[in-house]
Design a protein around this motif. Structure first.
Motif, short mmCIF file in Angstrom:
data_model
loop_
_atom_site.label_atom_id
_atom_site.label_comp_id
_atom_site.label_asym_id
_atom_site.label_seq_id
_atom_site.Cartn_x
_atom_site.Cartn_y
_atom_site.Cartn_z
N THR A 127 95.76 113.60 39.48
CA THR A 127 95.98 114.57 38.41
C THR A 127 97.49 114.74 38.22
O THR A 127 98.01 114.58 37.13
N HIS A 147 94.69 107.82 31.17
CA HIS A 147 93.84 109.00 31.14
C HIS A 147 92.74 108.84 30.09
O HIS A 147 93.02 108.46 28.96
N GLY A 148 91.51 109.13 30.50
CA GLY A 148 90.39 109.05 29.57
C GLY A 148 89.69 107.70 29.57
O GLY A 148 88.66 107.54 28.91
N SER A 161 92.59 117.69 31.51
CA SER A 161 93.47 116.96 30.58
C SER A 161 94.43 116.04 31.33
O SER A 161 95.13 115.25 30.70
N SER A 162 94.43 116.11 32.65
CA SER A 162 95.28 115.22 33.47
C SER A 162 94.49 114.39 34.49
O SER A 162 95.04 113.44 35.05
N GLN A 244 104.55 120.39 33.13
CA GLN A 244 103.33 119.99 33.83
C GLN A 244 102.95 121.02 34.89
O GLN A 244 101.77 121.30 35.10
N GLN A 248 99.19 122.29 34.35
CA GLN A 248 98.18 121.82 35.30
C GLN A 248 97.60 122.96 36.14
O GLN A 248 96.37 123.08 36.24
N GLU A 251 95.23 125.06 34.08
CA GLU A 251 93.94 124.38 33.88
C GLU A 251 93.12 124.40 35.16
O GLU A 251 91.89 124.56 35.13
N ARG A 293 104.85 118.85 26.33
CA ARG A 293 103.91 117.75 26.57
C ARG A 293 103.82 116.85 25.34
O ARG A 293 103.83 115.63 25.45
N ARG A 294 103.77 117.48 24.19
CA ARG A 294 103.68 116.70 22.95
C ARG A 294 104.94 115.84 22.76
O ARG A 294 104.85 114.68 22.36
N ARG A 297 104.82 112.95 25.20
CA ARG A 297 103.89 111.90 24.75
C ARG A 297 104.54 111.01 23.69
O ARG A 297 104.42 109.78 23.73
N GLY A 347 99.58 110.61 30.18
CA GLY A 347 98.36 109.82 30.41
C GLY A 347 98.52 108.32 30.40
O GLY A 347 97.51 107.60 30.32
#
Lengths: 387, 387
Positions: A127, A147-148, A161-162, A244, A248, A251, A293-294, A297, A347
């Motif tokens: 994570t 991620h994902g 989300s992590s 983060q 994190q 979350e 975060r945005r 990314r 991610g």
């Protein structure tokens, strides 16, 4: 120092004959469901309140289907909230590459079991660095996939989300075999065309650590001659880290709050403290962190188009000693997070490659790529081993 | 529900023959040193890092010297940070007067052992209510002596400016015998001349609880006919409570900080949370709380000249159910503290007297007096029993 396996558990499940992983043994971090066995999550009050799973986690089933034999469930930091691999309830798995030093966490037992040669590979979760850091500290190959990408069914979540499922191996060939199965993609195709060296990440690492991994980096430059140095995080790796370390834990608190409020479970002080602080995070801090975060990314998408890889130290130093006082641990965790935060934020896939040591203790070189380019990273590890 | 004694311990030490407590048995809360036995403090990581004591605590020695026989060490809330008596590591001692409900804490095992008839009396500690509340919940006599009166050598501290050694008994006669020894004063002399009934404290208690103790209060009025109703805390009992809930945890953090930072010990979430919040208390809040404490001391000194006692409910309700969710526990603890905070703030002696029940569960009536007038309170309890 203790066994990498969860005390009081014993499990052995043979893999399906004739698969691509036939002959390999693996262990699973105690966040993965194994049917008929409690998922302990590294905390004595977690398993108690959760039903014994009736199905294997997706990753466990995929490994068994591919022919690998499960040989045990491994110790994790409590509900994966830790980066050093010291569990006050279950013990600190041995780091055979650096005795007296932590194995790294939270996938501590998985890394320890592979590093000790008890099994060929092991499932972990990452994570905020929980595969990358123990891979670096124990001298292993380790991956945090895009991620994902993998199905996380049956894996105890922390910060969805992590959260990712990752794995370890001692050699690149085994690492590639397992990766082909879990990525569901052949490890074939071109090597990266371009290499970015993250000078801010190298600058943040201890000078001795950065120097220790330079020989591997030089081999990588021979493999990918079109290289250049760049700043990875113009906003600051520390800014990414702060974001983060805001997102994190908040979350994680959302994930565990119902349990904590219902059962008032036992935790090491530091773990409880993290949850308490998360519960008190102001909304304005969360909003700021989501914007960072945005931005992160966007930056990594720009920096890592298809065919490009980025190299950086996995961690700023080799494994610290076990049982340090909490204020020292806090400083160590904060520094590690500076070099790991991008994983949970953006991610992108990342592998940690072994081969360097500092004062005899392993340290890893990390490679990142575009989202989805996990297999290219594994190919690079294979090629690098034979250069 | 479990035994009142600390799991895995067994101790029996006969008292010196011929003393005033010959024939009595007693237990000691596991915060008191007993030579040759670890002082566990209710936490698995406390005993481990502390040497096994070579001398008895003062109170233990005093009881033995007076002829009482020690029969065990009793469960406490972790390092005395708790008021309900639920210890996630050692269990919740049975409240025989209200099965399925908490015994009260932190002197949970001592109250439980006496209430079950396992021993005649037991040593506890009271910093923020830890004798008064279990006495009320278990239907016992219990005393929090004048702060600073007893020698606390060999008793694990929590918040020294509030810590006291107290004790329990099932009947007033035994209570008086033990009190004479530990107060080092004969329980002889006049009864109080004046009674103040704290209408704000009665008003804060649940209406049913206030009504349930009214019959004892009426007996007390017959014993002390010169009575009047008064507001105990014109600043608000809740203001006093806020001050004590600021000062006491901060002092507890000072007491335990070195240990916590060195060993990162395990705690129930709620205990760790209390320490985390204490560590973050702003200096301005501490300053305000210290001023409120000074104001409260002045108020109680004014209200309680020699010869006067004050009556109030010990707790706002009878024992709550065990294993409630944390948000409910938080509300319960906060309400209990409103009726207990004056003890730690001002240090006046207080006894809780049994005899009332609500839906079958005990609730206690508390009496306070001037500092040093502990024996007068015990005399009042004796006289009240025979009225």
């Amino acid at each position: 120092m203790s066994s990498p396996f969860v005390p009081g558990t014993a499990v052995r499940l043979p893999g399906t004959p004739g698969g691509p992983l036939t002959g390999l043994t693996f262990a699973a971090k105690d966040l993965f469901d194994v049917a008929g066995h409690p998922t302990g999550g590294g905390n004595p009050d977690w398993a108690r309140q959760n039903p014994i799973p009736t199905r294997h986690a997706w990753a466990v089933q995929a490994m068994l289907d591919a022919g690998a034999t499960l040989v045990g469930k491994t110790i994790t930091d409590e509900v994966s909230l830790g980066i050093l691999g010291e569990n006050a309830f279950e013990g600190t798995p041995l780091n055979p590459a650096a005795p007296g030093h932590v194995p790294g966490g939270s996938s501590s037992g998985s890394a320890s079991a592979v590093a000790q040669g008890i099994c060929d590979t092991a499932l972990g979760t990452d994570t905020g660095g929980s595969v990358r850091v123990p891979a670096s500290f124990c001298g292993l190959y380790g991956i945090r996939p895009t991620h994902g990408r993998l199905d996380l069914t049956g894996m105890l979540p922390q910060a969805p989300s992590s959260d990712t499922t990752g794995w370890f191996a001692r050699d690149a060939a085994t690492f590639a075999r397992v990766s082909a199965v879990l990525l569901e993609e052949a490890i074939e195709g071109p090597l990266p065309a371009r290499l970015v060296i993250a000078i801010d990440a190298f600058g943040f690492a201890d000078l001795a650590a950065a120097e220790a991994i330079t020989p591997i980096l030089n081999r990588l430059k021979r493999l990918v001659p079109d290289w250049q140095e760049e700043v990875m995080a113009p906003q600051g790796l520390t800014t990414w880290s702060r974001a983060q370390r805001t997102l994190q834990p908040v979350e994680a608190w959302e994930t565990f709050r119902t349990w904590v409020e219902r059962d008032n479970p036992r935790f090491a002080f530091s773990v409880a403290r993290g949850l308490v602080m998360a519960a008190m995070t102001p909304e304005a801090d969360r909003g700021w962190a989501a914007l960072v975060r945005r931005e992160a990314r966007g930056r990594l998408r720009h920096l890592l188009p298809p065919g490009t890889i980025l190299a950086m130290p996995t961690a700023p130093f080799a494994a610290p000693k076990t049982a340090l006082p909490l204020p020292e641990i806090d400083g160590i965790r904060a520094a590690i997070n500076v070099l790991c935060a991008h994983g949970g934020l953006a991610g992108h896939p990342q592998i940690s490659i072994p081969g360097a040591t500092l004062d005899g203790r392993p340290i890893g070189l990390s490679l990142l790529a575009a989202r989805g380019a996990d297999a290219m990273l594994v190919r690079t590890a294979l090629a690098l081993e034979s250069i």
